[in-house]
Design a protein around this motif. Structure first.
Motif, PDB file in Angstrom:
ATOM      1  N   TYR A 203       0.836  -1.193   0.000  1.00 23.58           N
ATOM      2  CA  TYR A 203       0.000   0.000   0.000  1.00 23.58           C
ATOM      3  C   TYR A 203       0.877   1.251   0.000  1.00 23.58           C
ATOM      4  O   TYR A 203       1.967   1.271   0.573  1.00 23.58           O
ATOM      5  CB  TYR A 203      -0.926   0.037   1.222  1.00 23.58           C
ATOM      6  CG  TYR A 203      -2.070  -0.931   1.124  1.00 23.58           C
ATOM      7  CD1 TYR A 203      -3.322  -0.522   0.676  1.00 23.58           C
ATOM      8  CD2 TYR A 203      -1.894  -2.274   1.460  1.00 23.58           C
ATOM      9  CE1 TYR A 203      -4.382  -1.411   0.581  1.00 23.58           C
ATOM     10  CE2 TYR A 203      -2.943  -3.177   1.360  1.00 23.58           C
ATOM     11  CZ  TYR A 203      -4.178  -2.735   0.928  1.00 23.58           C
ATOM     12  OH  TYR A 203      -5.220  -3.614   0.822  1.00 23.58           O
TER      13      TYR A 203
ATOM     14  N   ASP B 219      -2.252   7.355  -1.789  1.00 29.28           N
ATOM     15  CA  ASP B 219      -2.883   7.533  -3.084  1.00 29.28           C
ATOM     16  C   ASP B 219      -2.762   8.975  -3.569  1.00 29.28           C
ATOM     17  O   ASP B 219      -2.703   9.240  -4.763  1.00 29.28           O
ATOM     18  CB  ASP B 219      -4.353   7.123  -2.999  1.00 29.28           C
ATOM     19  CG  ASP B 219      -5.036   7.146  -4.357  1.00 29.28           C
ATOM     20  OD1 ASP B 219      -4.344   6.877  -5.354  1.00 29.28           O
ATOM     21  OD2 ASP B 219      -6.226   7.440  -4.417  1.00 29.28           O
TER      22      ASP B 219
ATOM     23  N   ARG C  24      -4.039   0.302   5.838  1.00 21.83           N
ATOM     24  CA  ARG C  24      -4.341  -0.067   4.449  1.00 21.83           C
ATOM     25  C   ARG C  24      -5.680   0.515   3.991  1.00 21.83           C
ATOM     26  O   ARG C  24      -6.160   0.181   2.925  1.00 21.83           O
ATOM     27  CB  ARG C  24      -4.357  -1.598   4.293  1.00 21.83           C
ATOM     28  CG  ARG C  24      -5.248  -2.315   5.281  1.00 21.83           C
ATOM     29  CD  ARG C  24      -5.377  -3.794   4.928  1.00 21.83           C
ATOM     30  NE  ARG C  24      -4.135  -4.468   4.773  1.00 21.83           N
ATOM     31  CZ  ARG C  24      -3.439  -5.031   5.772  1.00 21.83           C
ATOM     32  NH1 ARG C  24      -3.921  -4.979   7.010  1.00 21.83           N
ATOM     33  NH2 ARG C  24      -2.313  -5.649   5.545  1.00 21.83           N
ATOM     34  N   GLU C  25      -6.263   1.378   4.813  1.00 22.87           N
ATOM     35  CA  GLU C  25      -7.545   1.956   4.446  1.00 22.87           C
ATOM     36  C   GLU C  25      -7.490   3.468   4.591  1.00 22.87           C
ATOM     37  O   GLU C  25      -6.489   4.037   5.026  1.00 22.87           O
ATOM     38  CB  GLU C  25      -8.653   1.391   5.355  1.00 22.87           C
ATOM     39  CG  GLU C  25      -8.856  -0.108   5.228  1.00 22.87           C
ATOM     40  CD  GLU C  25      -9.907  -0.615   6.190  1.00 22.87           C
ATOM     41  OE1 GLU C  25     -10.340   0.177   7.060  1.00 22.87           O
ATOM     42  OE2 GLU C  25     -10.294  -1.795   6.083  1.00 22.87           O
TER      43      GLU C  25
ATOM     44  N   LEU D 140      -5.201   5.644   1.178  1.00 20.72           N
ATOM     45  CA  LEU D 140      -4.198   4.655   0.782  1.00 20.72           C
ATOM     46  C   LEU D 140      -4.762   3.786  -0.332  1.00 20.72           C
ATOM     47  O   LEU D 140      -5.977   3.594  -0.432  1.00 20.72           O
ATOM     48  CB  LEU D 140      -3.811   3.790   1.979  1.00 20.72           C
ATOM     49  CG  LEU D 140      -3.237   4.530   3.202  1.00 20.72           C
ATOM     50  CD1 LEU D 140      -3.046   3.563   4.360  1.00 20.72           C
ATOM     51  CD2 LEU D 140      -1.934   5.213   2.858  1.00 20.72           C
ATOM     52  N   ALA D 141      -3.886   3.295  -1.172  1.00 22.41           N
ATOM     53  CA  ALA D 141      -4.316   2.412  -2.266  1.00 22.41           C
ATOM     54  C   ALA D 141      -3.238   1.356  -2.495  1.00 22.41           C
ATOM     55  O   ALA D 141      -2.085   1.515  -2.082  1.00 22.41           O
ATOM     56  CB  ALA D 141      -4.541   3.224  -3.541  1.00 22.41           C
ATOM     57  N   ARG D 142      -3.642   0.282  -3.135  1.00 22.57           N
ATOM     58  CA  ARG D 142      -2.662  -0.757  -3.455  1.00 22.57           C
ATOM     59  C   ARG D 142      -1.661  -0.229  -4.475  1.00 22.57           C
ATOM     60  O   ARG D 142      -2.037   0.443  -5.427  1.00 22.57           O
ATOM     61  CB  ARG D 142      -3.362  -2.001  -4.024  1.00 22.57           C
ATOM     62  CG  ARG D 142      -4.105  -2.814  -2.973  1.00 22.57           C
ATOM     63  CD  ARG D 142      -4.597  -4.116  -3.559  1.00 22.57           C
ATOM     64  NE  ARG D 142      -5.214  -4.955  -2.555  1.00 22.57           N
ATOM     65  CZ  ARG D 142      -4.560  -5.767  -1.734  1.00 22.57           C
ATOM     66  NH1 ARG D 142      -3.232  -5.847  -1.842  1.00 22.57           N
ATOM     67  NH2 ARG D 142      -5.188  -6.485  -0.837  1.00 22.57           N
TER      68      ARG D 142
ATOM     69  N   SER E 160      -2.227  -0.079  -8.532  1.00 26.59           N
ATOM     70  CA  SER E 160      -3.627  -0.003  -8.952  1.00 26.59           C
ATOM     71  C   SER E 160      -3.841   1.266  -9.755  1.00 26.59           C
ATOM     72  O   SER E 160      -3.048   2.198  -9.723  1.00 26.59           O
ATOM     73  CB  SER E 160      -4.556  -0.016  -7.739  1.00 26.59           C
ATOM     74  OG  SER E 160      -4.372   1.167  -6.972  1.00 26.59           O
TER      75      SER E 160
ATOM     76  N   ALA F 130      -3.855   4.447  -7.817  1.00 24.35           N
ATOM     77  CA  ALA F 130      -2.666   4.797  -7.016  1.00 24.35           C
ATOM     78  C   ALA F 130      -1.577   5.341  -7.899  1.00 24.35           C
ATOM     79  O   ALA F 130      -1.313   4.838  -8.988  1.00 24.35           O
ATOM     80  CB  ALA F 130      -2.178   3.561  -6.266  1.00 24.35           C
TER      81      ALA F 130
ATOM     82  N   SER G  67       4.902   7.813  -3.441  1.00 28.49           N
ATOM     83  CA  SER G  67       4.710   7.580  -2.010  1.00 28.49           C
ATOM     84  C   SER G  67       5.366   8.704  -1.252  1.00 28.49           C
ATOM     85  O   SER G  67       6.573   8.907  -1.327  1.00 28.49           O
ATOM     86  CB  SER G  67       5.325   6.252  -1.598  1.00 28.49           C
ATOM     87  OG  SER G  67       5.160   6.061  -0.223  1.00 28.49           O
TER      88      SER G  67
END
Length: 238
Positions: free
Chosen positions: A155, A158, A194-195, A223-225, A228, A231, A235
């Motif tokens: 993660y 985002d 993660r959320e 947050l995003a994977r 994806s 995303a 970071s």
């Protein structure tokens, strides 16, 4: 035998209780009428500083003084909650210094009705007050969230964290306020997250700088994977 003891103890109980109370009152009067010396902590408050100026540093919260008087008057003094005001009406930019004397305590801190009964024998600590006086400045500055930690594996952030309100108005010594271009929140830890995170956090302001508006900000972190579509690969964990 026990009947006789019971009679001695409980006969004329009202008179015995009244006699005991009278004896206690007489003892309390004799004891509290004696002269004593005690150390009293008197709170200090600054008053009268012009609106265009501000003080840098901390005013001592209280002054310790020795006072002498009858115990009953010292008890009354404690119940009146005296405080000493430091008048800054004549203060100008620079160093403001004033001494604290026994006469100051007697005239300005102790109520008049007790000043005749209680004498201040010594000022212990502090014996003077030193403050730096500086011009006051006000600015509206942007707010940014300070993020620490690493999110859960896979993660990333985002997008930049959202902070509401986006700006705040701060006030303080001009030399400090003019040197600030951004106000940051206290750190928000995203370790293992993660959320979406939404938290109310305080602002991390320098000493002697005050926030004139909200005390807390709402920080929203998404947050995003990694990899994806939603995303990015930027970071920004810092």
């Amino acid at each position: 035998m026990w009947e006789r003891v019971r009679t001695i103890l409980f006969e004329n109980m009202g008179l015995k209780v009244a006699s005991l109370l009278l004896a206690l009152l007489l003892y309390a009067h004799v004891v509290t009428d004696q002269e004593r010396e005690s150390v009293v902590q008197i709170p200090i408050a600054a008053v009268g500083l012009a609106d265009t100026l501000t003080s840098v540093g901390e005013l001592p919260p209280r002054v310790a003084v020795k006072v002498r008087g009858k115990w009953k008057d010292l008890i009354r003094l404690g119940l009146t909650r005296p405080f000493l005001s430091i008048d800054l009406a004549t203060a100008k930019p620079g160093t403001f210094r004033t001494s604290i004397t026994a006469d100051d305590i007697s005239r300005r801190a102790i109520p008049p009705e007790l000043a005749r009964l209680v004498s201040v024998t010594e000022v212990l600590d502090p014996r003077s007050v030193d403050l730096a006086i500086e011009p006051k400045a006000t600015r509206t500055l942007p707010v940014r969230a300070r993020i620490v930690g690493i999110p859960a594996s896979g993660y990333i952030l985002d997008q930049d964290p959202d902070v509401q309100p986006e700006s705040v108005t701060v006030m303080g010594p001009a030399r400090l306020v003019q040197g600030i271009d951004t106000v940051y929140t206290v750190a928000v830890d995203i370790t293992g997250e993660r959320e979406k995170i939404q938290r109310q956090v305080a602002l991390a302001l320098p000493a002697n700088v005050a926030n004139l508006e909200t005390r807390r900000c709402v920080v929203t972190i998404r947050l995003a994977r990694a990899g994806s579509d939603s995303a990015s690969d930027r970071s920004r964990v810092r």
